[in-house]
Design a protein around this motif. Structure first.
Motif, PDB file in Angstrom:
ATOM      1  N   THR A  39     -17.259  30.956  -9.077  1.00  0.00           N
ATOM      2  CA  THR A  39     -17.458  31.844  -7.928  1.00  0.00           C
ATOM      3  C   THR A  39     -16.117  32.252  -7.322  1.00  0.00           C
ATOM      4  O   THR A  39     -15.923  33.418  -6.958  1.00  0.00           O
ATOM      5  CB  THR A  39     -18.359  31.164  -6.874  1.00  0.00           C
ATOM      6  OG1 THR A  39     -19.620  30.847  -7.491  1.00  0.00           O
ATOM      7  CG2 THR A  39     -18.621  32.087  -5.693  1.00  0.00           C
ATOM      8  N   SER A  57     -22.265  33.311  -3.839  1.00  0.00           N
ATOM      9  CA  SER A  57     -23.189  33.198  -4.957  1.00  0.00           C
ATOM     10  C   SER A  57     -24.596  33.581  -4.529  1.00  0.00           C
ATOM     11  O   SER A  57     -25.064  33.156  -3.485  1.00  0.00           O
ATOM     12  CB  SER A  57     -23.199  31.781  -5.518  1.00  0.00           C
ATOM     13  OG  SER A  57     -22.375  31.743  -6.642  1.00  0.00           O
ATOM     14  N   GLU A 105     -22.685  33.958 -13.925  1.00  0.00           N
ATOM     15  CA  GLU A 105     -22.405  32.520 -13.855  1.00  0.00           C
ATOM     16  C   GLU A 105     -23.534  31.769 -14.552  1.00  0.00           C
ATOM     17  O   GLU A 105     -24.685  32.165 -14.479  1.00  0.00           O
ATOM     18  CB  GLU A 105     -22.335  32.053 -12.394  1.00  0.00           C
ATOM     19  CG  GLU A 105     -21.099  32.545 -11.680  1.00  0.00           C
ATOM     20  CD  GLU A 105     -20.885  31.859 -10.333  1.00  0.00           C
ATOM     21  OE1 GLU A 105     -20.848  30.611 -10.292  1.00  0.00           O
ATOM     22  OE2 GLU A 105     -20.743  32.583  -9.336  1.00  0.00           O
TER      23      GLU A 105
END
Ligand code: ADP
Ligand code: MG
Length: 144
Positions: A39, A57, A105
């Motif tokens: 992040t 996030s 991610e």
């Protein structure tokens, strides 16, 4: 080659450089354990991309959308993804086809469904403040 960062700021700065080097339509997959700095790196990328909003996030939505200078940025975080079938429900494939850049991610959770030309970034936790960041060679060449 691996890039070593010795604190959060160096990772952020590297992200900024990467953000300036990404092209419209590209998809980047981030690998590394919780707390590795995915992040953090993405926040830097967003800044390099000209995103004004603070990037966090996406926890409940899994996907956050930001407007960059030239094209949008989609931040996808699959940490909370429990079932690969959710990938279809979220319509992630559609994001891949849109204008803009997708940053993912926990990309390993959809490894089989990633496009062939995805750019990979791997972060290894070395110690509390030290990380080793590996960029796929094509991206690394652009940063020089
Ligand atoms: P992830 O998204 O991979 O779970 P985060 O970016 O949310 O990781 O968190 C990384 C944490 O590690 C942050 O608290 C950050 O301040 C800290 N940190 C310490 N050193 C570094 C470094 N060299 N690079 C990135 N983050 C670092
Ligand atoms: Mg994260």
């Amino acid at each position: 080659m691996v890039i070593e960062t010795k604190n959060r700021g160096q990772t952020h700065k590297l992200g900024k450089k990467i953000g300036g080097a990404l092209k419209d339509g590209e998809i980047v997959a981030f690998y590394g354990p919780l707390g590795a700095g995915k992040t953090t790196l993405i926040q830097g990328i967003a800044e390099g991309f000209g995103v004004k909003d603070y990037v966090t996030s996406p926890t409940f939505t899994l996907i956050n959308e930001y407007q960059g200078k030239a094209f949008p940025l989609y931040h996808i975080d699959l940490y909370r993804l429990e079932d690969i079938n959710e990938i279809d429900d979220l319509g992630i494939d559609e994001y891949f086809l849109k204008d803009g850049v997708c940053l993912i991610e926990w990309a390993e959770k959809m490894e089989e469904s990633l496009p062939k030309d995805v750019i990979k970034i791997k972060i290894k936790y070395i110690s509390e403040d030290e990380r080793h960041i590996w960029l796929s060679s094509e991206l690394q060449a652009r940063l020089k």
